[in-house]
Design a protein around this motif. Structure first.
Motif, PDB file in Angstrom:
ATOM      1  N   PRO A   1      18.303   3.708  -3.606  1.00 38.32           N
ATOM      2  CA  PRO A   1      16.900   4.108  -3.494  1.00 38.32           C
ATOM      3  C   PRO A   1      15.974   3.167  -4.254  1.00 38.32           C
ATOM      4  N   ILE A   2      14.782   3.040  -3.731  1.00 42.44           N
ATOM      5  CA  ILE A   2      13.726   2.260  -4.372  1.00 42.44           C
ATOM      6  C   ILE A   2      12.691   3.276  -4.825  1.00 42.44           C
ATOM      7  N   ASP A   3      12.582   3.465  -6.120  1.00 41.48           N
ATOM      8  CA  ASP A   3      11.650   4.446  -6.664  1.00 41.48           C
ATOM      9  C   ASP A   3      10.399   3.733  -7.154  1.00 41.48           C
TER      10      ASP A   3
ATOM     11  N   GLY B   1       0.793  -1.219   0.000  1.00 40.28           N
ATOM     12  CA  GLY B   1       0.000   0.000   0.000  1.00 40.28           C
ATOM     13  C   GLY B   1       0.826   1.271   0.000  1.00 40.28           C
ATOM     14  N   LEU B   2       2.013   1.224  -0.592  1.00 38.89           N
ATOM     15  CA  LEU B   2       2.881   2.406  -0.603  1.00 38.89           C
ATOM     16  C   LEU B   2       2.497   3.346  -1.736  1.00 38.89           C
ATOM     17  N   PRO B   3       2.440   4.631  -1.465  1.00 43.99           N
ATOM     18  CA  PRO B   3       2.218   5.582  -2.547  1.00 43.99           C
ATOM     19  C   PRO B   3       3.499   5.732  -3.372  1.00 43.99           C
ATOM     20  N   SER B   4       3.396   6.360  -4.527  1.00 45.52           N
ATOM     21  CA  SER B   4       4.591   6.580  -5.330  1.00 45.52           C
ATOM     22  C   SER B   4       5.564   7.431  -4.527  1.00 45.52           C
ATOM     23  N   GLY B   5       6.847   7.210  -4.773  1.00 44.95           N
ATOM     24  CA  GLY B   5       7.865   7.963  -4.064  1.00 44.95           C
ATOM     25  C   GLY B   5       9.179   7.211  -4.006  1.00 44.95           C
ATOM     26  N   ARG B   6      10.124   7.783  -3.299  1.00 44.68           N
ATOM     27  CA  ARG B   6      11.457   7.200  -3.118  1.00 44.68           C
ATOM     28  C   ARG B   6      11.546   6.631  -1.710  1.00 44.68           C
ATOM     29  N   TYR B   7      12.072   5.408  -1.612  1.00 40.63           N
ATOM     30  CA  TYR B   7      12.170   4.705  -0.335  1.00 40.63           C
ATOM     31  C   TYR B   7      13.558   4.095  -0.163  1.00 40.63           C
ATOM     32  N   PHE B   8      13.902   3.833   1.100  1.00 40.57           N
ATOM     33  CA  PHE B   8      15.145   3.158   1.451  1.00 40.57           C
ATOM     34  C   PHE B   8      14.810   2.066   2.469  1.00 40.57           C
ATOM     35  N   VAL B   9      15.582   0.972   2.450  1.00 42.21           N
ATOM     36  CA  VAL B   9      15.325  -0.153   3.341  1.00 42.21           C
ATOM     37  C   VAL B   9      16.606  -0.514   4.087  1.00 42.21           C
ATOM     38  N   ARG B  10      16.455  -0.859   5.366  1.00 40.43           N
ATOM     39  CA  ARG B  10      17.580  -1.352   6.170  1.00 40.43           C
ATOM     40  C   ARG B  10      17.095  -2.459   7.082  1.00 40.43           C
ATOM     41  N   SER B  11      18.028  -3.303   7.515  1.00 41.78           N
ATOM     42  CA  SER B  11      17.706  -4.314   8.526  1.00 41.78           C
ATOM     43  C   SER B  11      17.976  -3.723   9.901  1.00 41.78           C
ATOM     44  N   ARG B  12      17.379  -4.340  10.918  1.00 38.69           N
ATOM     45  CA  ARG B  12      17.600  -3.941  12.316  1.00 38.69           C
ATOM     46  C   ARG B  12      17.721  -5.247  13.093  1.00 38.69           C
ATOM     47  N   ASP B  13      18.756  -6.022  12.773  1.00 42.92           N
ATOM     48  CA  ASP B  13      18.899  -7.383  13.274  1.00 42.92           C
ATOM     49  C   ASP B  13      19.189  -7.437  14.770  1.00 42.92           C
ATOM     50  N   THR B  14      18.579  -8.394  15.424  1.00 38.00           N
ATOM     51  CA  THR B  14      18.820  -8.617  16.853  1.00 38.00           C
ATOM     52  C   THR B  14      19.359 -10.022  17.092  1.00 38.00           C
ATOM     53  N   GLY B  15      19.698 -10.730  16.002  1.00 40.80           N
ATOM     54  CA  GLY B  15      20.122 -12.116  16.114  1.00 40.80           C
ATOM     55  C   GLY B  15      21.608 -12.338  15.928  1.00 40.80           C
ATOM     56  N   GLY B  16      22.422 -11.298  16.116  1.00 40.04           N
ATOM     57  CA  GLY B  16      23.859 -11.474  16.036  1.00 40.04           C
ATOM     58  C   GLY B  16      24.467 -11.268  14.668  1.00 40.04           C
ATOM     59  N   ARG B  17      23.713 -10.685  13.736  1.00 44.14           N
ATOM     60  CA  ARG B  17      24.259 -10.381  12.422  1.00 44.14           C
ATOM     61  C   ARG B  17      24.385  -8.871  12.268  1.00 44.14           C
ATOM     62  N   ALA B  18      25.318  -8.465  11.414  1.00 40.52           N
ATOM     63  CA  ALA B  18      25.527  -7.040  11.167  1.00 40.52           C
ATOM     64  C   ALA B  18      24.415  -6.511  10.263  1.00 40.52           C
ATOM     65  N   ASP B  19      23.889  -5.339  10.579  1.00 42.49           N
ATOM     66  CA  ASP B  19      22.826  -4.740   9.776  1.00 42.49           C
ATOM     67  C   ASP B  19      23.345  -4.260   8.431  1.00 42.49           C
ATOM     68  N   ALA B  20      22.422  -4.158   7.473  1.00 40.43           N
ATOM     69  CA  ALA B  20      22.783  -3.752   6.124  1.00 40.43           C
ATOM     70  C   ALA B  20      21.689  -2.885   5.518  1.00 40.43           C
ATOM     71  N   LEU B  21      22.103  -2.103   4.543  1.00 41.69           N
ATOM     72  CA  LEU B  21      21.190  -1.331   3.709  1.00 41.69           C
ATOM     73  C   LEU B  21      20.892  -2.134   2.449  1.00 41.69           C
TER      74      LEU B  21
END
Length: 181
Positions: A69-71, A31-51
């Motif tokens: 960016p995700i357009d 349900g996202l409107p048009s636009g620019r988006y960015f995604v990242r992880s927020r891991d709590t299981g012992g792995r390094a986060d990534a974009l």
């Protein structure tokens, strides 16, 4: 990776939504409107986060707009795949001691800095002077103490770092993904 928190950010880097990947590692924001988006992880299981693009994303120093960016321009684009690749996390630990007698110091704030000087993570030394920074991606970091009453703060390993110090005057600490330093 299964059951990892994932965050969706808007064009200016503002957090819009959070979700978690399912048992197969898939996640979705609908349900996202048009636009620019960015995604990242927020891991709590012992792995390094990534974009989304594979760049490391460490703590408070994570700049989500450095990710790819995700357009979205509906109706032409209604589905986009943004895979996140997590690596084994590294850690830095140690003990903060007095220079004059090597006794441990408790309650000392330590900051882990990126190579540019941004504060990635902060912690406070324990009663035995120990500290640890977990969840790190491989790379180079700087370590500095801050606001220690009665003492001159230092940048690792022992460079004086008074209040106006950036913390980059000490040596960098190289960290390899999946290791402890």
């Amino acid at each position: 990776t299964a059951y990892v928190p994932v965050e969706l950010y808007g064009a200016i880097g503002n957090l819009l939504r959070s979700t978690s990947s399912n048992g197969s590692g898939a996640y979705a924001f609908s349900g996202l409107p048009s636009g620019r988006y960015f995604v990242r992880s927020r891991d709590t299981g012992g792995r390094a986060d990534a974009l989304f693009n594979g760049l490391a994303c460490v703590g408070n120093a994570c700049q989500v707009r450095l990710g790819t960016p995700i357009d979205l321009a509906p109706p032409a684009t209604t589905l986009f795949t943004a895979d996140l690749t997590l690596t084994a996390a590294a850690s830095i630990s140690g003990t903060i001691t007095r220079a004059d007698n090597s006794n441990p110091l408790s309650g000392v704030q330590g900051q882990l800095l990126t190579p540019s000087g941004a504060v990635a993570l902060s912690t406070t030394s324990s009663g035995s002077g120990t500290f640890v920074f977990n969840g790190l991606a491989g790379g180079n970091y700087h370590l500095v103490t801050r606001g220690t009453p009665g003492f001159i703060d230092v940048a690792w390993p022992s460079a004086p770092c008074p209040s106006a110090c950036s913390g980059l005057n000490g040596s960098s600490i190289p960290v390899v993904a999946g290791t402890a330093v």
